[in-house]
Design an enzyme around this catalytic site. Structure first.
Site, mmCIF file in Angstrom:
data_model
loop_
_atom_site.group_PDB
_atom_site.id
_atom_site.type_symbol
_atom_site.label_atom_id
_atom_site.label_comp_id
_atom_site.label_asym_id
_atom_site.label_seq_id
_atom_site.Cartn_x
_atom_site.Cartn_y
_atom_site.Cartn_z
ATOM 1 N N HIS A 129 -5.515 70.340 -9.181
ATOM 2 C CA HIS A 129 -6.156 71.142 -10.224
ATOM 3 C C HIS A 129 -6.215 72.604 -9.788
ATOM 4 O O HIS A 129 -7.125 72.992 -9.049
ATOM 5 C CB HIS A 129 -7.580 70.639 -10.484
ATOM 6 C CG HIS A 129 -7.643 69.347 -11.224
ATOM 7 N ND1 HIS A 129 -7.591 69.278 -12.596
ATOM 8 C CD2 HIS A 129 -7.747 68.072 -10.774
ATOM 9 C CE1 HIS A 129 -7.675 68.015 -12.973
ATOM 10 N NE2 HIS A 129 -7.761 67.257 -11.888
ATOM 11 N N CYS A 141 -2.369 67.643 -13.289
ATOM 12 C CA CYS A 141 -2.950 66.344 -12.939
ATOM 13 C C CYS A 141 -2.361 65.240 -13.827
ATOM 14 O O CYS A 141 -1.174 64.983 -13.774
ATOM 15 C CB CYS A 141 -4.473 66.396 -12.993
ATOM 16 S SG CYS A 141 -5.262 64.973 -12.179
ATOM 17 N N GLU A 172 -7.149 75.073 -11.574
ATOM 18 C CA GLU A 172 -8.350 75.656 -12.177
ATOM 19 C C GLU A 172 -9.610 75.335 -11.383
ATOM 20 O O GLU A 172 -10.665 75.939 -11.617
ATOM 21 C CB GLU A 172 -8.483 75.189 -13.629
ATOM 22 C CG GLU A 172 -9.050 73.803 -13.854
ATOM 23 C CD GLU A 172 -8.058 72.661 -13.608
ATOM 24 O OE1 GLU A 172 -8.400 71.513 -13.936
ATOM 25 O OE2 GLU A 172 -6.951 72.920 -13.090
#
Length: 212
Positions: A192, A80, A194
């Protein structure tokens, strides 16, 4: 061992949780000394470009990171704002980026966005995956989670760089933007992983395999 760069900006614990599920050890680097034995690096980032760059510059890790990434070619992935910081500059601020890859981070043109809520771009997008991508192996048709108002819309290789030719993957929000880059030991995603469920975990696993 994965070293997570903790300069006060980023989802450090979210990454730790993903790697814990994958049974992959991690460590957190908050100082230059913590980076001494780093062999794989994650540069996370959230919030504004200038704030993130200021925090990293103030952390005392900047010089060591340049040495590891540019001279020693230690594999790194920017996430990001971390991806944006790897470029030259951003429309969002006045500070210089890391200049690890030649790119300009531009704000989306709201006039081209059809959605009712224009910015930030927040939600799940498909990726136009680069041919022979290592990061997206097995997840080429999956959606990934984005939250951003700025993105790289050009990403060029320095002709004098020893790095390999970049593999660039794209997405679209009122126009095409760079969703991910793989350039030798340098990797980056605007989304992202994650926060992208099983597909994101697989991408992170792919990155580790790519670095092996």
């Amino acid at each position: 061992m994965i070293t997570l760069i903790d300069y006060g900006v980023g989802n450090i614990f979210a990454f730790q949780n993903v790697y814990k599920r994958l049974n992959i050890p991690t460590k957190i680097a908050k100082t230059q000394e913590d980076l001494a034995d780093a062999i794989k690096l994650i540069l996370p980032g959230v919030g504004s470009f200038d704030y993130a760059m200021a925090q990293l510059n103030a952390s005392g890790m900047r010089e060591k990171l340049d040495e590891l990434v540019l001279k020693k070619k230690v594999p790194v992935i920017g996430i990001c704002v971390g991806m944006q910081m790897m470029g030259n500059r951003s429309d969002e601020g006045k500070l210089e980026g890391l200049k690890w890859i030649d790119s300009e981070i531009l704000k989306f043109d709201e006039n081209l966005i059809q959605q009712r809520t224009k910015l930030p771009h927040m939600g799940w997008n498909l990726i136009d995956v680069a041919p022979t991508s290592d990061l997206f192996a097995g997840v080429e048709k999956e959606r990934f989670y984005f939250v951003h108002s700025f993105a790289a819309q050009n990403w060029e290789e320095d002709p004098h760089s020893p790095l390999k030719k970049a593999k660039v993957s794209w997405s679209n929000y009122g126009g095409n933007f760079i969703a991910a880059v793989e350039n030798g030991p340098l990797s980056a995603t605007q989304f992202h992983p994650e926060k992208s469920g099983d597909a994101g975990a697989k991408l992170i696993e792919n990155w580790i395999a790519k670095c092996a």
